[in-house]
Write a protein that holds these residues in place. Structure first.
Motif, PDB file in Angstrom:
ATOM      1  N   LYS A   6      -3.238  53.073  31.498  1.00  0.00           N
ATOM      2  CA  LYS A   6      -3.332  52.999  30.048  1.00  0.00           C
ATOM      3  C   LYS A   6      -3.580  54.405  29.534  1.00  0.00           C
ATOM      4  CE  LYS A   6      -5.556  50.428  26.322  1.00  0.00           C
ATOM      5  NZ  LYS A   6      -6.602  49.428  25.977  1.00  0.00           N
ATOM      6  N   ARG A   7      -2.650  54.915  28.725  1.00  0.00           N
ATOM      7  CA  ARG A   7      -2.730  56.303  28.260  1.00  0.00           C
ATOM      8  C   ARG A   7      -3.682  56.391  27.074  1.00  0.00           C
ATOM      9  NH1 ARG A   7      -0.708  59.258  32.249  1.00  0.00           N
ATOM     10  NH2 ARG A   7       1.075  58.242  33.198  1.00  0.00           N
ATOM     11  N   ASN A   8      -4.954  56.438  27.367  1.00  0.00           N
ATOM     12  CA  ASN A   8      -5.963  56.505  26.317  1.00  0.00           C
ATOM     13  C   ASN A   8      -6.265  57.931  25.883  1.00  0.00           C
ATOM     14  OD1 ASN A   8      -6.445  53.811  25.876  1.00  0.00           O
ATOM     15  ND2 ASN A   8      -8.061  53.667  27.402  1.00  0.00           N
ATOM     16  N   TRP A   9      -6.281  58.850  26.849  1.00  0.00           N
ATOM     17  CA  TRP A   9      -6.715  60.222  26.558  1.00  0.00           C
ATOM     18  C   TRP A   9      -5.496  61.041  26.144  1.00  0.00           C
ATOM     19  CZ3 TRP A   9     -11.629  61.506  25.950  1.00  0.00           C
ATOM     20  CH2 TRP A   9     -11.944  62.855  25.769  1.00  0.00           C
ATOM     21  N   GLN A  28      -6.287  60.064  34.542  1.00  0.00           N
ATOM     22  CA  GLN A  28      -5.320  59.225  33.854  1.00  0.00           C
ATOM     23  C   GLN A  28      -3.954  59.279  34.529  1.00  0.00           C
ATOM     24  OE1 GLN A  28      -4.978  58.373  29.342  1.00  0.00           O
ATOM     25  NE2 GLN A  28      -3.812  60.244  29.651  1.00  0.00           N
ATOM     26  N   LEU A  33      -8.254  53.933  34.494  1.00  0.00           N
ATOM     27  CA  LEU A  33      -8.573  53.634  33.109  1.00  0.00           C
ATOM     28  C   LEU A  33      -9.573  54.659  32.594  1.00  0.00           C
ATOM     29  CD1 LEU A  33      -8.319  51.673  30.684  1.00  0.00           C
ATOM     30  CD2 LEU A  33     -10.255  50.411  31.649  1.00  0.00           C
ATOM     31  N   PRO A  35     -11.433  56.582  28.937  1.00  0.00           N
ATOM     32  CA  PRO A  35     -11.744  56.252  27.540  1.00  0.00           C
ATOM     33  C   PRO A  35     -10.779  56.927  26.586  1.00  0.00           C
ATOM     34  CG  PRO A  35     -13.225  57.946  28.326  1.00  0.00           C
ATOM     35  CD  PRO A  35     -12.426  57.504  29.522  1.00  0.00           C
ATOM     36  N   SER A  36     -10.721  56.411  25.375  1.00  0.00           N
ATOM     37  CA  SER A  36     -10.019  57.124  24.314  1.00  0.00           C
ATOM     38  C   SER A  36     -10.960  58.186  23.764  1.00  0.00           C
ATOM     39  CB  SER A  36      -9.610  56.164  23.202  1.00  0.00           C
ATOM     40  OG  SER A  36     -10.760  55.626  22.580  1.00  0.00           O
ATOM     41  N   ASP A 214     -15.684  49.497  23.233  1.00  0.00           N
ATOM     42  CA  ASP A 214     -15.329  49.740  24.626  1.00  0.00           C
ATOM     43  C   ASP A 214     -16.304  50.781  25.186  1.00  0.00           C
ATOM     44  OD1 ASP A 214     -13.200  48.008  24.731  1.00  0.00           O
ATOM     45  OD2 ASP A 214     -11.728  49.525  24.128  1.00  0.00           O
TER      46      ASP A 214
END
Length: 285
Positions: A6-9, A28, A33, A35-36, A214
């Motif tokens: 999941k491309r959060n950063w 990432q 996983l 964090p954003s 989150d």
């Protein structure tokens, strides 16, 4: 090994990469996983959460002197509510998704979300968890403590003590760039070593700018680097629910909130809100 891609950063185009950016982007890229950036609190935000935490801690200190045989949980709720308002705060649980009270009071086999009542009295030997979340100037701080009414049996006292140890062991393991799963495994190991179980249906959570953010902070162990990467700047709770008997729970159908152990055995829980610094966790409550 389980990986969640999941491309959060995401670093804005043209912005110079920091050392933290490079570390997180590397994790990432490997499929973990992360964090954003919105989950990383500023110093000003952390100070706001810390101030809210002082009120939360004050409520729990106040409750210490209220716990005695014959006291109703509604009286504890009333005094906690008044203390919060007197110190400029707002009780976050009140009217949250329909919850009718300002704190949660969970006695013996109630795992969490117990609703205070005039009819519910404390008796010698009971154990009770009081869960408090305060809003101050838009910032949230969440914590809970266990209290013993008078003296209880050694078996229940040990449960209360080990539940606190589980929280503290999890906090000790949670270092920058470890994973939620690392912390969860340590908590599970300590509970199981002492003959207890960990509730799996409920978890800790990010907190600070909202009641629940989150990441989801599980307390039962997983193999490998699982759960979200823990990064300096994140704020979250650790709040393992430790059962004397089996880990199974159910929700009371009448009120839709109270969660109890399936086998009627007692449960214990301790909670803090933590801030991840460059060196480890700081307690904000």
């Amino acid at each position: 090994m389980t990986r969640r891609i999941k491309r959060n950063w995401i670093v804005p185009v043209g912005e110079k990469l920091t050392e933290r950016d490079e570390i997180i982007l590397d994790y990432q890229a490997k499929g973990y996983l992360v964090p954003s950036r919105s989950l990383i609190k500023t110093e000003e935000q952390v100070e706001g959460i810390r101030e809210a935490g002082r009120i939360t801690r004050g409520v729990l200190d106040l409750v210490e002197g209220l716990i005695k045989d014959g006291v109703s949980t509604e009286y504890i709720n009333k005094m906690s509510h008044e203390y919060t308002l007197d110190h400029g705060g707002i009780p976050a649980p009140l009217n949250y998704e329909g919850f009718p009270k300002s704190i949660c009071t969970s006695i013996n086999d109630v795992v969490c979300h117990g609703i205070p009542s005039d009819e519910e009295l404390l008796f010698e030997g009971d154990i009770i968890n009081v869960d408090v979340t305060t809003i101050l100037n838009g910032y949230y701080a969440d914590a809970s403590r266990m209290y013993v009414v008078g003296e209880t049996c050694s078996e229940w006292q040990r449960l209360v003590d080990v539940a606190r140890e589980c929280r503290d062991i999890g906090a000790e393991v949670a270092k920058p760039y470890t994973f939620v799963g690392d912390m969860a495994k340590a908590i599970t190991n300590h509970a199981h070593k002492n003959g207890y179980t960990i509730v799996r249906e409920l978890c800790g959570h990010g907190v600070g700018l909202a009641f629940h953010e989150d990441p989801e902070v599980d307390h039962y162990g997983k193999r490998g680097r699982t759960g979200m990467l823990l990064v300096p700047g994140m704020v979250f709770t650790i709040e393992p629910m430790v059962n004397l008997g089996g880990r199974e729970v159910f929700v009371d159908e009448e009120d839709g909130w109270t969660i109890c152990t399936e086998d009627g055995e007692p449960s214990a829980q301790w909670e803090h809100t933590y801030y991840m610094t460059e060196n480890g966790l700081e307690i904000l409550t």
